[in-house]
Design an enzyme around this catalytic site. Structure first.
Site, short mmCIF file in Angstrom:
data_model
loop_
_atom_site.label_atom_id
_atom_site.label_comp_id
_atom_site.label_asym_id
_atom_site.label_seq_id
_atom_site.Cartn_x
_atom_site.Cartn_y
_atom_site.Cartn_z
N GLU A 89 -7.90 -42.44 37.56
CA GLU A 89 -8.64 -41.35 38.21
C GLU A 89 -8.89 -40.14 37.30
OE1 GLU A 89 -8.15 -41.22 42.73
OE2 GLU A 89 -6.10 -41.03 41.96
N HIS A 108 -4.43 -33.08 40.39
CA HIS A 108 -4.73 -34.05 41.45
C HIS A 108 -3.41 -34.60 41.95
CE1 HIS A 108 -5.84 -37.35 43.88
NE2 HIS A 108 -5.43 -38.26 43.02
N HIS A 110 -1.00 -36.31 45.49
CA HIS A 110 -0.94 -36.96 46.79
C HIS A 110 0.09 -36.21 47.63
CE1 HIS A 110 -2.01 -40.68 44.16
NE2 HIS A 110 -3.07 -39.94 44.39
N HIS A 178 -5.90 -39.66 51.10
CA HIS A 178 -5.54 -39.90 49.70
C HIS A 178 -4.72 -38.74 49.11
CE1 HIS A 178 -7.36 -40.75 45.39
NE2 HIS A 178 -6.09 -40.39 45.34
ZN ZN Z 1 -5.08 -40.25 43.54
#
Ligand code: ZN
Length: 247
Positions: A89, A108, A110, A178
């Site tokens: 990603e 980024h 979760h 996500h």
């Molecule tokens: Zn991710």
């Protein structure tokens, strides 16, 4: 369209090793704070070349060292891969740096308490002064819009671009089912926002469990906080570094 370009981009040049140490610390701090788990990543724009960024090779954030940090161009092609495995990603980072010249660090994650707000109609809103930055609104990226059924991962520049568009000029965007992205003008601010997005989600869920008559922060109160000239992220940053045993 050059999304799958295999051209090896030249380096943006060396940076102060202390900057790389800060990126390593950011990874470890976010793991220590429960924002990043075995997955997720944090990147930093190259301070001497706006079209390059730094991100670890594919590794869990809690165990990253300076040797793991790789340099990428904004299409997320590695400058010197050396056979290292890369985060699938990474396109999240490249595309946000392309669309946001004001952003120099991207997280980024979760982070778990935030995810319920991405799958319900309940809006994540600032509930305490530390998360005043959420007052500008928190968009939610629905990958099904435009991409149909996927595994939800941002696997190429096209998906990264769509996410960057959803983020717009904001500091935080949710990713349905996500996780989320948090950005900032520097690494300290991006880390601060990632930590307090998770904290706010926890406090908001707790307040909602107690009752539905919640007094959220007023946009004017939030403006007075985010507009403070003396706002100082250095204090928690130093404490978080101490906790992970960093210099
Ligand atoms: Zn991710």
């Amino acid at each position: 369209m050059n999304d799958k370009s295999s051209a090896v981009p030249p380096s943006g040049g060396p940076v102060d090793p202390a900057e790389i140490d800060d990126l390593v610390a950011a990874n470890r701090i976010l793991a220590d704070q429960g924002v990043l788990d075995g997955y997720g990543h944090v990147s930093m724009r190259h301070s001497g070349a706006a079209n390059r960024y730094f991100l670890s090779r594919s590794k869990s954030p809690a165990i990253i060292t300076a040797d793991d940090i790789m340099e990428y161009d904004l299409d997320s092609n590695p400058v010197d891969q050396q056979g290292r495995l890369m985060y699938i990603e990474r396109y999240i980072h490249g595309e946000i740096y392309k669309s946001r010249p004001d952003v120099n660090a991207v997280v980024h994650s979760h982070s778990p308490t935030v995810i319920p707000f991405s799958v319900t109609t309940v809006k994540l809103r600032p509930i305490c002064h530390m998360s005043a930055f959420l007052a500008e609104g928190v968009p939610n990226f629905e990958i099904r819009d435009g991409f149909g059924m996927t595994d939800l991962l941002i696997r190429d520049n096209r998906l990264g671009r769509a996410l960057a568009e959803t983020l717009g000029k904001k500091s935080v965007a949710l990713m349905r089912g996500h996780g989320n992205v948090c950005v900032g003008p520097n690494i300290m601010t991006a880390v601060y926002r990632a930590v307090y997005t998770e904290v706010n989600a926890k406090l908001q869920a707790q307040a909602m469990a107690l009752g539905d008559d919640i007094v959220f922060m007023d946009p004017q109160e939030c403006g007075l906080i985010t507009g403070r000239k003396d706002l100082n992220f250095d204090r928690p940053w130093r404490m978080w570094k101490e906790r992970i045993g960093a210099k």
